[in-house]
Design an enzyme around this catalytic site. Structure first.
Site, PDB file in Angstrom:
ATOM      1  N   GLU A  91       0.824  -1.365   0.056  1.00 29.98           N
ATOM      2  CA  GLU A  91      -0.012  -0.019  -0.104  1.00 29.98           C
ATOM      3  C   GLU A  91       0.750   1.277   0.017  1.00 29.98           C
ATOM      4  O   GLU A  91       0.664   2.124  -0.757  1.00 29.98           O
ATOM      5  CB  GLU A  91      -0.964   0.039   1.198  1.00 29.98           C
ATOM      6  CG  GLU A  91      -1.565   1.293   1.466  1.00 29.98           C
ATOM      7  CD  GLU A  91      -1.744   1.554   2.858  1.00 29.98           C
ATOM      8  OE1 GLU A  91      -1.335   2.893   3.115  1.00 29.98           O
ATOM      9  OE2 GLU A  91      -2.204   0.952   3.711  1.00 29.98           O
ATOM     10  N   LYS A 109     -17.122  24.440  -0.639  1.00 33.35           N
ATOM     11  CA  LYS A 109     -18.553  24.658   0.011  1.00 33.35           C
ATOM     12  C   LYS A 109     -18.576  23.683   1.179  1.00 33.35           C
ATOM     13  O   LYS A 109     -18.338  22.354   1.054  1.00 33.35           O
ATOM     14  CB  LYS A 109     -19.711  24.761  -0.758  1.00 33.35           C
ATOM     15  CG  LYS A 109     -19.817  26.075  -1.815  1.00 33.35           C
ATOM     16  CD  LYS A 109     -20.707  25.885  -2.749  1.00 33.35           C
ATOM     17  CE  LYS A 109     -20.919  26.860  -3.724  1.00 33.35           C
ATOM     18  NZ  LYS A 109     -22.065  26.698  -4.607  1.00 33.35           N
TER      19      LYS A 109
END
Length: 999
Positions: free
Chosen positions: A111, A896
């Site tokens: 990973e 936002k």
């Protein structure tokens, strides 16, 4: 990172929609370049095996499409035309359980390595740098049976970022130099966790399981397992990585989520073009139908010595993997009852006995083929002495459930609550949503991908009864955690060095638990009267603004209100901050208020718990400012809930027995700060030194000796006599209702007036220009050290917006190279971060490194980076690159909020700090757009570079007692802070202009 898996979430309902591939192809054919479009559509459709519908929430305005590609890869596309961030995630159904026996941690190492270069993009920091330069972020985790990678980025850069991302699964390099260096990062991650009890407890689950089962493996990996031992045994770890990736990273056991602003047709093309080339190796996702807790591992009691002074009890039952039964979810039904906290519950009974402070119960996450049902408790000293009686109570409650049998009305109540939660589900950040979707894609059928984590559809009492057959004394495992066991254990876990012992539970105890009778204090929960039924949107106010309106402005009372017109959900949040300066007059006053609030929440948990289940909750919190009351959830009954909280607060008297139990818990929490991570200590000490008034943990701990029930009761009453109240009501309500809530708080609590002028926020001390300060402390628990270098600049005020923007832009520029140089290249530690610091209305820049290397050496490397590499980057940066950084930062500033709670938090931050700059992000974004490269260089030269005229630098060094070093070397400090009181007496404050809001 390695993932610690949590209990499964609540479930709910959704609505159906249909998508057809012929419509997709048709949209291509209608393109003006019809022949080319037809060919493209044909090529794309040739790579798609099937398309799929998904059920979505009523409040969800996004478009979805499921695809199965010819290579077996499953993809869920999310088209959101309003998003200001795009995201992608890919999960492969192989994790740490698939590690080779002789190379523990290889899946986790893989990973890490995938981020560090591919054939198409060979530069090891290309992915990180690209995302950093385009407002993005990245992460990954390795779980037991899968590994997930995910990122986000500004929408216009989504395709290129996804192309870089896709190459991880096509042609990673795994270069030898990166392999050698990155294994140190894996080792540093392990070293960071060695003294964390959560990781130690999780590892003991595996260490005490069947040694032949893959669950017994050490999943994180370390230098020892990934380098030292393989080197001795002649194993080429780099080749092992290549082999692992080649064998298991197969498209047919992968799932992908693409979340973008593009149309579904464009996202379809992206999915096929970028991921269609991932090889299908036709492998089967590994599974483990044999449970790691076999007969030899059952009926055991394990006593564990923790690092922190904590007491826990875990009762664990092995059970099969029930994920395929998610539509009926018998484990969710049982966890709802076992973990209930209302009247007649298991927790209520055990709390009344004085044995348990908290309890959670439910199906824990195992892997494909096996699972656990776990009941976890925080217990009192008396509870530790009555562990057997606690288990008896658990079996008495389970016997109650058996005799009562499955109750359809309880199932339907759980179902109804879940339906409401899913029906009015808040939008999530794209990166979080994409990663969550890939997990759901592994668990649920296509149509249930979005709803499966919420919804229970089918009532199957026979499955509930079947599950109950696993929760018996014959299958029990008990874990007891306490420092009382120190010196009384005979085993030490290999990787975390946890001291423990394993005892057989005597047959007579098992037989006694089999024969328990019913307990008259335990019963099923009552019908939940708090479930909302009126879920309509409030009538719109005649005027709407993008910022809160000040409805009331008095000398001791301010009420802010904003009706939601953005999220359009039947939910709202109201917070009331009650301030009185007496709460921070002394360490004792801090402790008295904290205990009073804790005791109130504890005493009222049983009453309010049904409301919490129904999606309506309250919080009562203490802070250096005072007390805040917060109610949130479905709007319908918030007024009633708020009034009930206030009514119960008036004249509240503390139960002396519970007080002593909770006081002991608070004392332990204060003591346990010594065991927090070194980087957390660095942050703590910097705040302690710089903040105007700051009572340390040691001072609070000493004051706890004088904390009594009588003093707490008296202090709470005195606090409420005179307070100033500032409030914000936001969501699905009208201004009239906001007035009613505010008036109710003042009326019921009978609040006396205290002017706002008498309740000011704390300030921060100003460092002297041109000076370098140093503060040294030790950490007695962890083997790692930590260094924080802080550059103080000024006050967070609109009058200083230009310098604030410069500070933010410099942080944007330094973030990626700071990580790349100090972590990836120099491998100083796993935790490396550089960015802005905002505290007490001030701002600056800080760099934090947690490392196994000496703090003096680390501080030198930070200094070299700041005055060498960073300076070079700034002076040699092209105008194009500078423009990318500005654009990325502006995008981050203007992102936002995705849900009502996030927007509320932004607005409340301005109110609580009394700055009231509700358009702060827009102001900063506008100013960033005007900045020039020369201005940034000048800012760096004056405020950050060595010898700068306005340099105000503080270095905090946290040194492990197990790794002492030489403090005489390193960065030369002008002022060593040995006496914090003397430092504060000789350094003025950074003054901030007061903002007086007007109606």
């Amino acid at each position: 990172m390695i993932a610690l898996r949590a209990l499964r979430s609540t479930r709910s309902i959704a609505f159906r929609r249909r998508t057809r591939w012929d419509k997709v192809a048709g949209s291509f054919l209608n393109h003006p370049s019809s022949s080319l479009a037809a060919k493209m559509a044909s090529n794309i459709s040739d790579q798609i095996l099937s398309t799929h519908d998904v059920v979505k929430s009523e409040s969800d305005q996004m478009l979805y499409r499921g695809l199965t590609l010819k290579n077996g890869l499953r993809v869920l596309l999310v088209s959101d035309s309003t998003t200001d961030k795009s995201a992608a995630a890919l999960a492969v159904q192989v994790g740490s359980l698939t590690d080779p026996r002789n190379i523990p941690g290889l899946a986790h190492f893989c990973e890490h390595m995938l981020f560090l270069g591919t054939k198409k993009y060979p530069a090891e920091n290309h992915y990180h740098a690209f995302l950093s330069n385009h407002g993005g972020a990245l992460n990954a985790y390795t779980a037991l049976d899968h590994t997930c990678y995910y990122f986000d980025v500004t929408p216009e850069n989504f395709r290129e970022a996804s192309d870089i991302f896709a190459q991880f699964f096509l042609e990673p390099l795994f270069t030898q130099s990166c392999t050698d260096r990155e294994l140190l990062a894996v080792d540093n991650e392990h070293q960071k966790n060695i003294k964390q009890d959560l990781w130690r407890m999780w590892r003991l689950q595996g260490a005490t399981s069947d040694a032949e089962h893959d669950f017994s493996k050490f999943g994180t990996g370390s230098k020892e397992t990934l380098h030292d031992i393989p080197l001795k045994e002649g194993i080429d770890v780099r080749q092992a990585l290549l082999d692992f990736h080649s064998e298991y990273y197969s498209s047919n056991i992968m799932v992908v989520c693409l979340y973008g602003k593009e149309t579904l047709e464009d996202l379809t093309e992206m999915a096929v073009t970028l991921f269609g080339g991932v090889k299908d190796k036709a492998i089967e996702a590994p599974s483990w139908p044999k449970h790691p807790f076999g007969e030899a591992q059952l009926r055991k009691q394990i006593k564990i010595v923790p690092v922190k002074d904590s007491r826990q009890m875990m009762v664990v039952f092995p059970m099969p993997d029930m994920r395929k039964e998610y539509r009926s979810s018998p484990s969710h039904y049982l966890s709802h009852l076992v973990g209930h906290e209302g009247e007649g519950s298991l927790l209520s009974y055990l709390k009344n006995k004085g044995w348990v402070n908290s309890l959670s119960g439910g199906e824990g996450s195992g892997a494909r083929g096996f699972s656990f049902f776990t009941i976890s408790m925080l217990i009192s000293p008396e509870g530790l002495e009555h562990a057997d009686e606690i288990v008896t109570a658990i079996f008495q409650y389970l016997e109650l459930l058996r005799q009562e049998g499955p109750q359809q009305w309880i199932f339907e109540e759980v179902q109804k609550v879940g339906e409401l939660h899913f029906r009015f589900k808040s939008k999530e950040s794209p990166i979080r949503y994409a990663s969550a979707i890939t997990e759901s894609m592994q668990l649920f059928d296509w149509k249930d991908t979005l709803s499966g984590a919420y919804i229970v559809q089918d009532y199957k009492p026979e499955l509930i009864k079947e599950l109950m057959t696993y929760l018996t004394p014959d299958k029990i495992r008990i874990g007891l955690v306490s420092q009382n066991f120190k010196g009384k254990t005979d085993l030490v876990e290999k990787y975390y060095h946890t001291e423990y012992c394993i005892e057989d539970i005597p047959d007579e105890k098992i037989e006694a638990w089999k024969k328990v009778s019913l307990n008259e204090n335990l019963h099923l929960p009552r019908k939940n009267e708090f479930i909302s039924t009126n879920l309509v949107l409030a009538q719109e106010e005649p005027e709407y603004t993008s910022n809160p309106n000040l409805l009331v402005s008095e000398s001791s009372n301010r009420l802010w209100f904003m009706q939601d017109k953005e999220f359009k959900l039947p939910t709202s949040i109201a917070q009331f901050e009650l301030r009185n300066p007496i709460v921070y007059e002394s360490p004792l006053s801090v402790c008295l208020l904290s205990m009073a609030v804790t005791c109130f929440s504890d005493a009222n948990n049983e009453y309010f718990y049904p409301a919490t289940i129904a999606g309506l909750s309250y919080e009562l919190n203490s802070s250096p400012k005072g007390v805040s009351i917060k109610v949130r959830g479905y709007s319908e009954r918030q007024q009633a809930l708020l009034e009930k909280v206030c009514e119960r607060l008036v004249g509240f008297k503390i139960d002396p027995k519970r007080f002593e139990i909770l006081k002991e818990a608070l004392v332990r929490r204060l003591k346990n700060f010594r065991a927090e991570q070194p980087y957390q200590h660095a942050i703590y000490y910097s705040n302690m030194v710089l903040t105007e008034k700051y009572w340390s943990y040691e001072e609070q701990l000493a004051a706890m000796a004088d904390c009594t029930v009588e003093k707490c009761d008296e202090f709470l009453g005195k606090f409420l006599q005179r307070v100033s109240v500032e409030s914000l009501v936001y969501g699905n309500l009208r201004s009239e209702e906001a007035h009613n809530m505010s008036n109710a708080v003042r009326r019921i609590l009978k609040i006396g007036e205290l002017s706002f002028d008498e309740t000011q926020n704390f300030r921060e001390h100003r460092l002297n220009d041109g000076q370098v300060y140093e503060f040294n402390a030790t950490n007695e628990v962890h083997p790692n050290n930590s260094v924080m270098t802080f550059y103080q600049v000024g006050a967070l005020d609109t009058e200083d917006i230009h310098r604030i923007a410069l500070n933010e832009l410099l942080c944007q520029i330094l973030e990626e190279p700071c990580y790349d140089v100090l972590r990836t290249q120099e491998q100083l530690g796993y935790i490396v971060t550089g960015g802005p610091r905002r505290s007490q209305g001030t701002y600056g820049i800080r760099i934090i490194v947690q490392s196994d290397k000496n703090p003096t050496f680390v501080s030198e490397r930070i200094e070299e980076f700041v005055n060498g590499k960073l300076k070079k980057i700034l002076t040699e940066m092209s105008d194009e690159e500078f423009g990318k950084h500005k654009k990325a930062l502006i995008a981050l500033k203007l992102e936002k909020p995705k849900r009502l709670t996030e927007k509320f938090a932004q607005m409340w931050g301005e109110i609580s700090s009394r700055q009231y700059i509700f358009n702060r992000r827009q102001l900063e974004a506008d100013e960033i757009g005007k900045l020039t490269k020369d201005e940034v260089i000048d800012f760096y030269t004056r405020h950050v570079a060595h010898g700068g005229s306005a340099l105000k630098q503080m270095i905090v060094k946290i040194e492990s007692e197990s790794r002492p070093g030489d403090r005489t070397k390193g960065v030369k400090a002008d002022y060593t802070i040995d006496d914090v009181t003397k430092f504060k007496a000789t350094h003025p404050y950074i003054e901030r202009p007061l903002h007086q809001p007007k109606l």
